[in-house]
Structure formats: C-alpha cells, structure tokens
Motif scaffolding. Structure first.
Motif, PDB file in Angstrom:
ATOM      1  N   CYS A  76       0.448  -0.744   0.101  1.00 12.90           N
ATOM      2  CA  CYS A  76      -0.134   0.106  -0.424  1.00 12.90           C
ATOM      3  C   CYS A  76       0.983   1.473   0.015  1.00 12.90           C
ATOM      4  CB  CYS A  76      -0.800   0.260   1.367  1.00 12.90           C
ATOM      5  SG  CYS A  76      -2.636  -1.487   1.642  1.00 12.90           S
ATOM      6  N   HIS A  77       0.641   2.458  -0.729  1.00 14.68           N
ATOM      7  CA  HIS A  77       1.117   3.616  -0.294  1.00 14.68           C
ATOM      8  C   HIS A  77       0.354   4.681  -1.764  1.00 14.68           C
ATOM      9  CE1 HIS A  77       4.841   6.493  -0.426  1.00 14.68           C
ATOM     10  NE2 HIS A  77       4.236   6.741  -1.689  1.00 14.68           N
ATOM     11  N   ASP A  78      -0.020   6.036  -0.943  1.00 13.91           N
ATOM     12  CA  ASP A  78      -0.682   6.762  -1.286  1.00 13.91           C
ATOM     13  C   ASP A  78      -1.804   6.475  -2.024  1.00 13.91           C
ATOM     14  OD1 ASP A  78       1.302   8.588  -0.512  1.00 13.91           O
ATOM     15  OD2 ASP A  78       2.236   8.790  -2.505  1.00 13.91           O
ATOM     16  N   GLY A  79      -3.035   5.066  -0.880  1.00 15.51           N
ATOM     17  CA  GLY A  79      -4.380   4.844  -1.697  1.00 15.51           C
ATOM     18  C   GLY A  79      -4.487   3.861  -2.285  1.00 15.51           C
ATOM     19  N   VAL A  80      -2.836   3.681  -2.421  1.00 23.30           N
ATOM     20  CA  VAL A  80      -3.540   2.455  -3.929  1.00 23.30           C
ATOM     21  C   VAL A  80      -2.537   1.024  -3.442  1.00 23.30           C
ATOM     22  CG1 VAL A  80      -1.828   2.045  -6.089  1.00 23.30           C
ATOM     23  CG2 VAL A  80      -2.238   4.175  -6.367  1.00 23.30           C
ATOM     24  N   ASN A  81      -3.298   0.422  -4.029  1.00 24.29           N
ATOM     25  CA  ASN A  81      -2.937  -1.159  -2.805  1.00 24.29           C
ATOM     26  C   ASN A  81      -2.417  -1.952  -4.659  1.00 24.29           C
ATOM     27  OD1 ASN A  81      -3.969  -0.848  -0.254  1.00 24.29           O
ATOM     28  ND2 ASN A  81      -6.130  -0.334  -1.655  1.00 24.29           N
ATOM     29  N   ILE A  82      -1.218  -2.701  -4.092  1.00 23.58           N
ATOM     30  CA  ILE A  82      -1.146  -3.929  -5.373  1.00 23.58           C
ATOM     31  C   ILE A  82      -1.392  -5.162  -4.639  1.00 23.58           C
ATOM     32  CG2 ILE A  82       0.488  -5.102  -6.370  1.00 23.58           C
ATOM     33  CD1 ILE A  82       1.917  -2.143  -7.250  1.00 23.58           C
ATOM     34  N   VAL A  83      -1.942  -5.712  -4.890  1.00 25.28           N
ATOM     35  CA  VAL A  83      -1.610  -7.157  -4.117  1.00 25.28           C
ATOM     36  C   VAL A  83      -1.516  -8.138  -5.488  1.00 25.28           C
ATOM     37  CG1 VAL A  83      -3.838  -8.847  -3.184  1.00 25.28           C
ATOM     38  CG2 VAL A  83      -4.190  -6.355  -2.939  1.00 25.28           C
ATOM     39  N   THR A  84      -0.947  -9.187  -4.256  1.00 21.83           N
ATOM     40  CA  THR A  84      -0.422 -10.748  -5.345  1.00 21.83           C
ATOM     41  C   THR A  84      -1.448 -11.154  -4.780  1.00 21.83           C
ATOM     42  OG1 THR A  84       1.751  -9.615  -5.481  1.00 21.83           O
ATOM     43  CG2 THR A  84       1.349 -12.045  -6.002  1.00 21.83           C
TER      44      THR A  84
END
Length: 132
Positions: A13-21
């Motif tokens: 998570c960073h600055d409201g962006v989520n990267i989910v694997t």
C-alpha cells in the motif's frame, strides 16, 4: 464475468494505491486497487472477478509485455458467432471466459486443447468476495 479462487500472498500500500499478489495454483496474479476491504489480508482466500472482454489471449508469445498477469491456460471450448468468439480457458483449475473477435480466433489458429497465455491487466481484477 469469470471468477477465480486465489489466496492473498502479499499486499503493498502507498498513497491510497494497493497492489495485491495472489496465488492461483502454481501461478501468480496481481491486482491494483484504489479501495481494498479490510477483511482482505495475507492468507485470505478470495473470489476474484474479471470480465470476459478484459481477458486477452496470446499464443506462442515471445518477448516482454507490460501485463503483470500472463497465465498459462488451456483452451477447453470455442463458440464462434458472426463477429465474436467465446473462448473458455482452464487456468489452474478455474474456468475463465475470454471474448475476442472471430478474426482474432482464426488469426491465432485457436483450437480446443491449445496451450495459450491468458493476459489480464492488473487493474481489471476485483475481489468480489473473501472466502476465508
């Protein structure tokens, strides 16, 4: 709309962006999301959804692509209409539908049983339900 059952491996998570694997059998899926439900956590089994028109198909690919999700798949059914074809893929024991043009189906020479690469942009995946 196709559904895939996958397990969360990591969340960035960073600055409201989520990267989910996610783990999908032996393969990996990545999802980018601006909103992520708090119940989505590492180890959670999730039902992921993707529209058929967002699943591209590659055959005999070589070189680099920007798609994070390049999944090994097997063609299990082809239904051709006048303009569009519905291609049913088996991806790690999940059935995923791709909607492409008949011209693309013919250009690729797609046949039932072919090994192909399903291409799914990480921004078009969504978590429709957390299973556990």
């Amino acid at each position: 709309m196709s559904d895939l059952v996958a397990t969360v491996q990591s969340i960035q998570c960073h600055d409201g962006v989520n990267i989910v694997t996610f783990a999908l059998g032996e393969q990996t899926l990545t999802m980018v999301s601006l909103e992520l439900d708090e119940v989505v956590s590492i180890g959670s089994d999730c039902l992921l959804s993707v529209n058929a028109s967002s699943v591209a198909i590659g055959k005999n690919l070589r070189g680099m692509l920007s798609y994070s999700n390049q999944l090994s798949a097997k063609v299990v059914a082809i239904e051709k209409g006048k303009l569009l074809a519905r291609i049913l893929l088996d991806i790690s024991e999940n059935r995923v539908e791709s909607m492409i043009t008949v011209a693309s189906t013919e250009r690729l020479g797609l046949e039932v049983g072919d090994q192909v690469t399903a291409l799914i942009k990480s921004t078009v995946l969504s978590v429709s339900k957390v299973l556990a």
